[in-house]
Design a protein around this motif. Structure first.
Motif, PDB file in Angstrom:
ATOM      1  N   ALA A 328       0.849  -1.193   0.000  1.00 31.67           N
ATOM      2  CA  ALA A 328       0.000   0.000   0.000  1.00 31.67           C
ATOM      3  C   ALA A 328       0.883   1.241   0.000  1.00 31.67           C
ATOM      4  O   ALA A 328       1.881   1.311   0.728  1.00 31.67           O
ATOM      5  CB  ALA A 328      -0.906  -0.004   1.233  1.00 31.67           C
ATOM      6  N   ASP A 329       0.524   2.207  -0.830  1.00 31.19           N
ATOM      7  CA  ASP A 329       1.228   3.489  -0.955  1.00 31.19           C
ATOM      8  C   ASP A 329       2.676   3.312  -1.424  1.00 31.19           C
ATOM      9  O   ASP A 329       3.485   4.239  -1.337  1.00 31.19           O
ATOM     10  CB  ASP A 329       1.225   4.274   0.361  1.00 31.19           C
ATOM     11  CG  ASP A 329      -0.179   4.684   0.794  1.00 31.19           C
ATOM     12  OD1 ASP A 329      -1.154   4.157   0.230  1.00 31.19           O
ATOM     13  OD2 ASP A 329      -0.303   5.524   1.699  1.00 31.19           O
ATOM     14  N   GLY A 330       3.038   2.100  -1.884  1.00 26.07           N
ATOM     15  CA  GLY A 330       4.389   1.860  -2.370  1.00 26.07           C
ATOM     16  C   GLY A 330       5.455   1.833  -1.282  1.00 26.07           C
ATOM     17  O   GLY A 330       6.651   1.867  -1.576  1.00 26.07           O
ATOM     18  N   VAL A 331       5.044   1.771  -0.017  1.00 25.33           N
ATOM     19  CA  VAL A 331       6.000   1.743   1.099  1.00 25.33           C
ATOM     20  C   VAL A 331       6.229   0.287   1.506  1.00 25.33           C
ATOM     21  O   VAL A 331       5.284  -0.426   1.855  1.00 25.33           O
ATOM     22  CB  VAL A 331       5.463   2.544   2.307  1.00 25.33           C
ATOM     23  CG1 VAL A 331       6.429   2.463   3.488  1.00 25.33           C
ATOM     24  CG2 VAL A 331       5.225   4.003   1.915  1.00 25.33           C
ATOM     25  N   ASP A 332       7.496  -0.148   1.479  1.00 25.85           N
ATOM     26  CA  ASP A 332       7.840  -1.544   1.760  1.00 25.85           C
ATOM     27  C   ASP A 332       7.686  -1.842   3.254  1.00 25.85           C
ATOM     28  O   ASP A 332       8.570  -1.564   4.059  1.00 25.85           O
ATOM     29  CB  ASP A 332       9.272  -1.832   1.302  1.00 25.85           C
ATOM     30  CG  ASP A 332       9.628  -3.306   1.335  1.00 25.85           C
ATOM     31  OD1 ASP A 332       9.123  -4.018   2.229  1.00 25.85           O
ATOM     32  OD2 ASP A 332      10.428  -3.747   0.487  1.00 25.85           O
ATOM     33  N   THR A 333       6.540  -2.408   3.616  1.00 27.81           N
ATOM     34  CA  THR A 333       6.226  -2.695   5.012  1.00 27.81           C
ATOM     35  C   THR A 333       7.223  -3.680   5.609  1.00 27.81           C
ATOM     36  O   THR A 333       7.624  -3.554   6.773  1.00 27.81           O
ATOM     37  CB  THR A 333       4.799  -3.284   5.125  1.00 27.81           C
ATOM     38  OG1 THR A 333       3.921  -2.549   4.267  1.00 27.81           O
ATOM     39  CG2 THR A 333       4.284  -3.221   6.545  1.00 27.81           C
ATOM     40  N   MET A 334       7.611  -4.675   4.839  1.00 30.16           N
ATOM     41  CA  MET A 334       8.542  -5.688   5.324  1.00 30.16           C
ATOM     42  C   MET A 334       9.906  -5.099   5.622  1.00 30.16           C
ATOM     43  O   MET A 334      10.555  -5.440   6.617  1.00 30.16           O
ATOM     44  CB  MET A 334       8.656  -6.824   4.313  1.00 30.16           C
ATOM     45  CG  MET A 334       7.445  -7.716   4.248  1.00 30.16           C
ATOM     46  SD  MET A 334       7.287  -8.756   5.705  1.00 30.16           S
ATOM     47  CE  MET A 334       8.552  -9.983   5.363  1.00 30.16           C
ATOM     48  N   ASP A 335      10.379  -4.209   4.764  1.00 33.53           N
ATOM     49  CA  ASP A 335      11.662  -3.550   4.987  1.00 33.53           C
ATOM     50  C   ASP A 335      11.610  -2.725   6.273  1.00 33.53           C
ATOM     51  O   ASP A 335      12.528  -2.750   7.095  1.00 33.53           O
ATOM     52  CB  ASP A 335      11.990  -2.669   3.784  1.00 33.53           C
ATOM     53  CG  ASP A 335      13.391  -2.075   3.868  1.00 33.53           C
ATOM     54  OD1 ASP A 335      14.354  -2.845   3.941  1.00 33.53           O
ATOM     55  OD2 ASP A 335      13.517  -0.838   3.879  1.00 33.53           O
ATOM     56  N   PHE A 336      10.503  -2.020   6.465  1.00 36.00           N
ATOM     57  CA  PHE A 336      10.298  -1.206   7.666  1.00 36.00           C
ATOM     58  C   PHE A 336      10.352  -2.091   8.917  1.00 36.00           C
ATOM     59  O   PHE A 336      11.053  -1.782   9.888  1.00 36.00           O
ATOM     60  CB  PHE A 336       8.939  -0.501   7.564  1.00 36.00           C
ATOM     61  CG  PHE A 336       8.449   0.147   8.835  1.00 36.00           C
ATOM     62  CD1 PHE A 336       8.965   1.349   9.272  1.00 36.00           C
ATOM     63  CD2 PHE A 336       7.450  -0.453   9.587  1.00 36.00           C
ATOM     64  CE1 PHE A 336       8.512   1.951  10.435  1.00 36.00           C
ATOM     65  CE2 PHE A 336       6.977   0.124  10.753  1.00 36.00           C
ATOM     66  CZ  PHE A 336       7.516   1.336  11.194  1.00 36.00           C
ATOM     67  N   LEU A 337       9.641  -3.213   8.890  1.00 33.77           N
ATOM     68  CA  LEU A 337       9.564  -4.095  10.067  1.00 33.77           C
ATOM     69  C   LEU A 337      10.857  -4.860  10.312  1.00 33.77           C
ATOM     70  O   LEU A 337      11.236  -5.119  11.449  1.00 33.77           O
ATOM     71  CB  LEU A 337       8.405  -5.085   9.889  1.00 33.77           C
ATOM     72  CG  LEU A 337       7.004  -4.471   9.927  1.00 33.77           C
ATOM     73  CD1 LEU A 337       5.967  -5.462   9.415  1.00 33.77           C
ATOM     74  CD2 LEU A 337       6.648  -4.028  11.344  1.00 33.77           C
ATOM     75  N   SER A 338      11.547  -5.211   9.230  1.00 39.50           N
ATOM     76  CA  SER A 338      12.794  -5.970   9.364  1.00 39.50           C
ATOM     77  C   SER A 338      13.912  -5.131   9.982  1.00 39.50           C
ATOM     78  O   SER A 338      14.872  -5.662  10.509  1.00 39.50           O
ATOM     79  CB  SER A 338      13.265  -6.487   7.999  1.00 39.50           C
ATOM     80  OG  SER A 338      12.284  -7.292   7.401  1.00 39.50           O
ATOM     81  N   ASN A 339      13.770  -3.811   9.884  1.00 40.44           N
ATOM     82  CA  ASN A 339      14.836  -2.923  10.365  1.00 40.44           C
ATOM     83  C   ASN A 339      14.478  -2.164  11.635  1.00 40.44           C
ATOM     84  O   ASN A 339      15.140  -1.182  11.973  1.00 40.44           O
ATOM     85  CB  ASN A 339      15.215  -1.943   9.247  1.00 40.44           C
ATOM     86  CG  ASN A 339      15.893  -2.637   8.085  1.00 40.44           C
ATOM     87  OD1 ASN A 339      16.921  -3.283   8.247  1.00 40.44           O
ATOM     88  ND2 ASN A 339      15.292  -2.543   6.904  1.00 40.44           N
ATOM     89  N   LEU A 340      13.446  -2.619  12.325  1.00 43.94           N
ATOM     90  CA  LEU A 340      13.087  -1.931  13.571  1.00 43.94           C
ATOM     91  C   LEU A 340      14.193  -2.112  14.617  1.00 43.94           C
ATOM     92  O   LEU A 340      14.746  -3.198  14.763  1.00 43.94           O
ATOM     93  CB  LEU A 340      11.761  -2.498  14.126  1.00 43.94           C
ATOM     94  CG  LEU A 340      10.486  -2.041  13.414  1.00 43.94           C
ATOM     95  CD1 LEU A 340       9.279  -2.748  14.013  1.00 43.94           C
ATOM     96  CD2 LEU A 340      10.332  -0.525  13.505  1.00 43.94           C
TER      97      LEU A 340
END
Length: 340
Positions: A328-340
């Motif tokens: 959604a919105d072209g934002v890589d959710t997995m990348d965001f969560l993997s780098n928390l």
């Protein structure tokens, strides 16, 4: 909890996908009764959403999706999720991303779509009970390390105020658009009908506007989508159609009307329910320029025309069938969560 590995994850979620693509009697009962809680969630719409989610969770795609990320399964962050409820299971992908990264989901479900997502997650626990302590449904979000929140342009301001101090993804309104060249077949335009009418047009992946070449005549388009006419028998859709038609007539706004869809020339991207806006373009280059100007407001573009764009481009009939990597919105959710 005992540690997951990537093979376990793929096997578990592909089994969940299998069960969703072939709903048993108990799930069918849930699908049939959702309309008692939300009139827009008709059995056909809910079944579409459930089986589309199931098809998304196929083994090959799960493998292709997850191999891109460095997932150790050690994620132990509490991720608050504010889910939308405009169409059935619309927030499931965010929950999925949190779970497969090994984080814990604190889920603030929409009252419009709370039961279905709970049922699907209970199915997941039946398949692998190690997920039982990986999520919880909450009335109030607190004690979170990160936030993913989906809402309107208005609610996003509140989200930014309340959640701005932690890592976050905050989503606003988006719409989808179709670019027609005038060379489309009846089959392609019929498929476009699904992009417009599935879930009654309530989703951000629903086409709310079409770009057409100058001089485009809509007769063939109307003929090709005629089989969607029964949508007018849904009382809430019909109310929207009648209301918007009366507004156009009172204001003497020029529009086209086929008895179940109102077509109006308008520069806005967001059309009211039961309406479809359109704009014309002189050549493909100018159409691309229009799309580029709107890119931050677009979820996806439905077309077969060759486009150079940051936005997701899909074929006719495919806007409501995103793949696991269509964020959604072209934002890589997995990348965001993997780098928390």
């Amino acid at each position: 909890m005992s540690k997951f590995n990537i093979t376990d994850t793929i096997n578990t979620f592909s089994e969940l996908g299998r069960q969703l693509t072939a709903p048993d009697a108990q799930l069918m009962e849930v699908i049939e009764t959702e309309r008692q809680h939300n009139a827009w969630f008709t059995p056909k719409s809910v079944l579409n959403a459930v089986t589309a989610t199931g098809r998304m969770l196929n083994k090959a795609d799960l493998e292709q999706w997850l191999k891109k990320y460095n997932i150790t399964g050690d994620g132990n962050k509490k991720v608050g999720l504010v889910l939308a409820g405009n169409i059935p299971l619309v927030g499931f992908h965010d929950v999925l991303c949190v779970l497969v990264t090994g984080n814990r989901a604190l889920i603030k479900a929409s009252s419009q779509d709370a039961r279905l997502v709970k049922y699907v997650l209970n199915l997941l626990v039946e398949i692998d009970n190690r997920y039982a302590d990986q999520f919880s449904f909450v009335e109030r979000l607190e004690g979170f390390d990160a936030i993913i929140a989906t809402g309107s342009n208005n609610t996003s301001r509140y989200f930014e105020y309340y959640f701005g101090k932690v890592p976050n993804i905050i989503r606003k309104n988006r719409n989808s658009i179709a670019l027609l060249t005038g060379n489309e077949t009846a089959e392609q335009l019929a498929a476009l009908g699904h992009d417009i009418f599935d879930y009654y047009g309530l989703g951000c992946r629903n086409v709310s506007k079409v770009l057409v070449p100058e001089g485009y005549v809509f007769n063939f388009f109307f003929e090709s989508i005629e089989h969607f006419a029964p949508i007018i028998h849904h009382h809430k859709y019909n109310n929207n159609y009648d209301y918007n038609k009366s507004i156009y007539l009172v204001n003497r706004d020029e529009h086209l009307d086929n008895g179940f869809l109102l077509l109006k020339q308008d520069t806005s991207l967001t059309s009211p329910l039961a309406c479809l806006f359109y704009e014309t373009y002189t050549d493909l280059q100018s159409a691309e320029k229009q799309l580029q100007q709107q890119s931050d407001n677009l979820q996806c573009i439905v077309t077969t025309a060759p486009l150079q764009t940051q936005n997701q481009v899909v074929n006719f009939g495919q806007s409501q069938h995103p793949q696991l990597w269509d964020y959604a919105d072209g934002v890589d959710t997995m990348d965001f969560l993997s780098n928390l």
